[in-house]
Design a protein around this motif. Structure first.
Motif, PDB file in Angstrom:
ATOM      1  N   ARG A 285       0.836  -1.209   0.000  1.00 55.99           N
ATOM      2  CA  ARG A 285       0.000   0.000   0.000  1.00 55.99           C
ATOM      3  C   ARG A 285       0.867   1.255   0.000  1.00 55.99           C
ATOM      4  NH1 ARG A 285      -5.786   0.867   2.675  1.00 55.99           N
ATOM      5  NH2 ARG A 285      -6.138   3.013   1.954  1.00 55.99           N
ATOM      6  N   ALA A 286       1.911   1.237   0.815  1.00 52.42           N
ATOM      7  CA  ALA A 286       2.750   2.419   0.965  1.00 52.42           C
ATOM      8  C   ALA A 286       3.563   2.677  -0.302  1.00 52.42           C
ATOM      9  CB  ALA A 286       3.692   2.243   2.150  1.00 52.42           C
ATOM     10  N   PRO A 287       3.666   3.926  -0.711  1.00 52.77           N
ATOM     11  CA  PRO A 287       4.405   4.246  -1.939  1.00 52.77           C
ATOM     12  C   PRO A 287       5.854   3.761  -1.945  1.00 52.77           C
ATOM     13  CG  PRO A 287       3.046   6.111  -1.310  1.00 52.77           C
ATOM     14  CD  PRO A 287       2.958   5.114  -0.187  1.00 52.77           C
ATOM     15  N   GLU A 288       6.547   3.882  -0.823  1.00 44.92           N
ATOM     16  CA  GLU A 288       7.958   3.486  -0.791  1.00 44.92           C
ATOM     17  C   GLU A 288       8.124   1.999  -1.087  1.00 44.92           C
ATOM     18  OE1 GLU A 288       6.311   4.983   1.623  1.00 44.92           O
ATOM     19  OE2 GLU A 288       7.138   7.028   1.682  1.00 44.92           O
ATOM     20  N   GLN A 289       7.248   1.173  -0.500  1.00 41.25           N
ATOM     21  CA  GLN A 289       7.320  -0.262  -0.744  1.00 41.25           C
ATOM     22  C   GLN A 289       6.912  -0.587  -2.171  1.00 41.25           C
ATOM     23  OE1 GLN A 289       8.502  -2.626   1.571  1.00 41.25           O
ATOM     24  NE2 GLN A 289       8.587  -3.784  -0.358  1.00 41.25           N
ATOM     25  N   LEU A 290       5.949   0.146  -2.710  1.00 40.11           N
ATOM     26  CA  LEU A 290       5.556  -0.051  -4.110  1.00 40.11           C
ATOM     27  C   LEU A 290       6.730   0.187  -5.039  1.00 40.11           C
ATOM     28  CD1 LEU A 290       2.045   1.642  -4.373  1.00 40.11           C
ATOM     29  CD2 LEU A 290       2.588  -0.738  -4.932  1.00 40.11           C
TER      30      LEU A 290
ATOM     31  N   LEU B 160       3.345  -3.285 -16.665  1.00 39.49           N
ATOM     32  CA  LEU B 160       2.585  -3.926 -15.608  1.00 39.49           C
ATOM     33  C   LEU B 160       1.167  -3.389 -15.600  1.00 39.49           C
ATOM     34  CD1 LEU B 160       3.338  -2.465 -12.064  1.00 39.49           C
ATOM     35  CD2 LEU B 160       3.910  -1.284 -14.172  1.00 39.49           C
ATOM     36  N   ASN B 161       0.239  -4.243 -15.162  1.00 39.39           N
ATOM     37  CA  ASN B 161      -1.104  -3.804 -14.783  1.00 39.39           C
ATOM     38  C   ASN B 161      -1.037  -3.389 -13.329  1.00 39.39           C
ATOM     39  OD1 ASN B 161      -2.054  -4.575 -17.280  1.00 39.39           O
ATOM     40  ND2 ASN B 161      -3.653  -5.913 -16.473  1.00 39.39           N
ATOM     41  N   PHE B 162      -1.694  -2.266 -13.017  1.00 41.03           N
ATOM     42  CA  PHE B 162      -1.689  -1.773 -11.645  1.00 41.03           C
ATOM     43  C   PHE B 162      -3.085  -1.272 -11.325  1.00 41.03           C
ATOM     44  CE2 PHE B 162      -0.618   1.641  -8.493  1.00 41.03           C
ATOM     45  CZ  PHE B 162      -0.233   0.782  -7.475  1.00 41.03           C
ATOM     46  N   GLU B 163      -3.753  -1.927 -10.375  1.00 41.19           N
ATOM     47  CA  GLU B 163      -5.183  -1.686 -10.167  1.00 41.19           C
ATOM     48  C   GLU B 163      -5.469  -0.848  -8.934  1.00 41.19           C
ATOM     49  OE1 GLU B 163      -6.451  -6.004  -8.307  1.00 41.19           O
ATOM     50  OE2 GLU B 163      -5.635  -5.895 -10.342  1.00 41.19           O
ATOM     51  N   ASP B 164      -6.675  -0.237  -8.935  1.00 39.35           N
ATOM     52  CA  ASP B 164      -7.026   0.670  -7.845  1.00 39.35           C
ATOM     53  C   ASP B 164      -7.964   0.072  -6.810  1.00 39.35           C
ATOM     54  OD1 ASP B 164      -9.452   0.734  -9.233  1.00 39.35           O
ATOM     55  OD2 ASP B 164      -9.257   2.823  -9.872  1.00 39.35           O
ATOM     56  N   GLN B 165      -8.224  -1.228  -6.876  1.00 40.20           N
ATOM     57  CA  GLN B 165      -8.972  -1.848  -5.787  1.00 40.20           C
ATOM     58  C   GLN B 165      -8.022  -2.153  -4.637  1.00 40.20           C
ATOM     59  OE1 GLN B 165     -10.404  -5.888  -5.909  1.00 40.20           O
ATOM     60  NE2 GLN B 165      -9.173  -6.362  -7.726  1.00 40.20           N
ATOM     61  N   VAL B 166      -8.549  -2.089  -3.425  1.00 42.40           N
ATOM     62  CA  VAL B 166      -7.784  -2.495  -2.250  1.00 42.40           C
ATOM     63  C   VAL B 166      -7.899  -4.009  -2.175  1.00 42.40           C
ATOM     64  CG1 VAL B 166      -7.473  -2.237   0.230  1.00 42.40           C
ATOM     65  CG2 VAL B 166      -8.356  -0.315  -1.125  1.00 42.40           C
ATOM     66  N   ILE B 167      -6.801  -4.696  -2.448  1.00 41.37           N
ATOM     67  CA  ILE B 167      -6.821  -6.154  -2.570  1.00 41.37           C
ATOM     68  C   ILE B 167      -7.433  -6.805  -1.334  1.00 41.37           C
ATOM     69  CG2 ILE B 167      -5.389  -8.225  -2.832  1.00 41.37           C
ATOM     70  CD1 ILE B 167      -5.507  -6.535  -5.346  1.00 41.37           C
TER      71      ILE B 167
ATOM     72  N   GLU C 152      -5.041   9.032  -3.298  1.00 40.35           N
ATOM     73  CA  GLU C 152      -4.091   8.018  -2.825  1.00 40.35           C
ATOM     74  C   GLU C 152      -3.627   7.131  -3.974  1.00 40.35           C
ATOM     75  OE1 GLU C 152      -3.388   4.487   0.510  1.00 40.35           O
ATOM     76  OE2 GLU C 152      -5.354   5.467   0.384  1.00 40.35           O
ATOM     77  N   GLN C 153      -4.562   6.727  -4.833  1.00 38.13           N
ATOM     78  CA  GLN C 153      -4.150   5.871  -5.942  1.00 38.13           C
ATOM     79  C   GLN C 153      -3.223   6.614  -6.896  1.00 38.13           C
ATOM     80  OE1 GLN C 153      -4.238   2.801  -6.142  1.00 38.13           O
ATOM     81  NE2 GLN C 153      -3.896   2.262  -8.286  1.00 38.13           N
ATOM     82  N   ALA C 154      -3.466   7.890  -7.100  1.00 36.49           N
ATOM     83  CA  ALA C 154      -2.564   8.667  -7.947  1.00 36.49           C
ATOM     84  C   ALA C 154      -1.156   8.686  -7.352  1.00 36.49           C
ATOM     85  CB  ALA C 154      -3.092  10.079  -8.133  1.00 36.49           C
ATOM     86  N   SER C 155      -1.067   8.814  -6.039  1.00 36.32           N
ATOM     87  CA  SER C 155       0.258   8.797  -5.405  1.00 36.32           C
ATOM     88  C   SER C 155       0.907   7.425  -5.548  1.00 36.32           C
ATOM     89  CB  SER C 155       0.154   9.184  -3.931  1.00 36.32           C
ATOM     90  OG  SER C 155      -0.445   8.160  -3.152  1.00 36.32           O
TER      91      SER C 155
END
Length: 247
Positions: free
Chosen positions: A91-96, A111-118, A128-131
C-alpha cells in the motif's frame, strides 16, 4: 534490444482503433506458444498465473514466486512482456517503488496496476491511488503502466455504469498526471460508454474482451484489447473434456 527500446516498442503498439491484442498467458510455455502464433507482445493475467501454480487470485501467490515466473516468461521470448502486478503487493508508496524495481529487474517492460484495495470491496481514493501510480513510475522512467480502475467490476448492476463514467474519467486524468501510460476499464461492456471513455480519456484505453468482441474494441477506439483469465479457463475446460472422453 535495450529495456528502453522494448518499452518504447510496446508503447507504440497502443493505437486507438487498432488495439494491440494481448491474449493473456501464465507461464513461459504459454508465452512461447503465443509468440510462435504471431503475437506482438506478451501479457500475463493474475488469475491464470496464480492458478497455474496452485494459488488463488488476489496476490495470494508469493511475490518472489511471481517475480521468478516473470523472469522465466521474459527469458522465453524476445517480445516485450507486461505482468499483471495487481495492487503492487504493497500500500505504501515506498514499498511499491521497491517492488516495481524488482519487477523491472526481471526484464518486464510493463505492468497492470489496479485501484482496488486487494482483499476488500473498496477502491483507493483517487488522490491516494494517484500517489501510488507515481510511486510505480518512480521505479523506472520507461515501464509501461496500465492503470486499471475496478469501478465497473465492483458495480454488478450495469444500469449504473453510466453514472460511474465521470469518476472513471477523473481517475484516468489523475493516473495520467501521476505517470500512467494507459487506462484499463474491465467490466465496462456498454459500447456507447466505452466509446466515451476512449474519446475522453487522456490515456489510451484498454478494453476487456468479455461481453464484447475484438471488433467492438476497434470500433469504439480502444488501443489495447486483453482477455484476462479467459484463455486459461477455455484451455482447462478442453483438458477436462479430453480426459472425460477417455472414459
Amino acid at each position: 534490444m535495450t529495456y528502453e527500446t522494448r518499452a518504447k516498442t510496446f508503447a507504440a503498439l497502443h493505437q486507438p482503433g487498432d488495439p494491440v491484442v494481448l491474449y493473456n498467458i501464465w507461464d513461459a510455455g504459454s508465452a512461447r506458444a503465443i509468440a510462435t502464433a504471431g503475437a506482438k507482445a506478451i501479457a500475463t493475467g493474475s488469475f491464470p498465473l496464480a492458478a497455474a501454480q496452485g494459488y488463488a487470485d488476489g496476490e495470494a501467490i508469493p511475490l518472489d514466486r511471481l517475480l521468478e515466473t516473470a523472469r522465466q516468461i521474459v527469458g522465453a521470448t524476445d517480445l516485450p512482456v507486461t505482468i499483471d502486478f495487481e495492487g503492487g503487493y504493497a500500500r505504501a508508496p515506498e514499498q511499491l517503488t521497491e517492488n516495481v524495481t524488482r519487477l523491472v529487474e526481471t526484464g518486464a517492460i510493463g505492468l497492470n496496476f489496479e485501484d482496488q484495495v486487494i482483499g476488500t470491496p473498496e477502491l483507493y481514493e483517487i488522490a491516494e491511488q494517484a500517489s501510488r501510480v507515481a510511486a510505480v513510475r518512480a521505479a523506472n522512467a520507461h515501464i509501461f503502466i496500465n492503470a486499471r480502475t475496478d469501478l465497473f467490476l465492483k458495480e454488478q448492476d450495469t444500469d449504473k455504469h453510466a453514472a460511474l463514467v465521470p469518476e472513471a474519467l477523473e481517475r484516468a486524468s489523475a493516473y495520467a498526471e501521476a505517470g500512467g501510460s494507459s487506462f484499463f476499464v474491465p467490466g465496462l461492456r456498454d459500447l456507447d460508454l466505452l466509446a466515451r471513455v476512449c474519446s475522453e480519456s487522456p490515456l489510451p484505453v484498454n478494453a476487456f474482451i468479455r461481453g464484447i468482441t475484438l471488433e467492438d474494441a476497434r470500433q469504439v477506439g480502444a488501443a489495447r484489447a486483453s482477455f484476462g483469465p479467459i484463455p486459461h479457463a477455455q484451455l482447462m475446460q478442453v483438458l477436462v473434456e479430453q480426459f472425460q472422453a477417455l472414459k
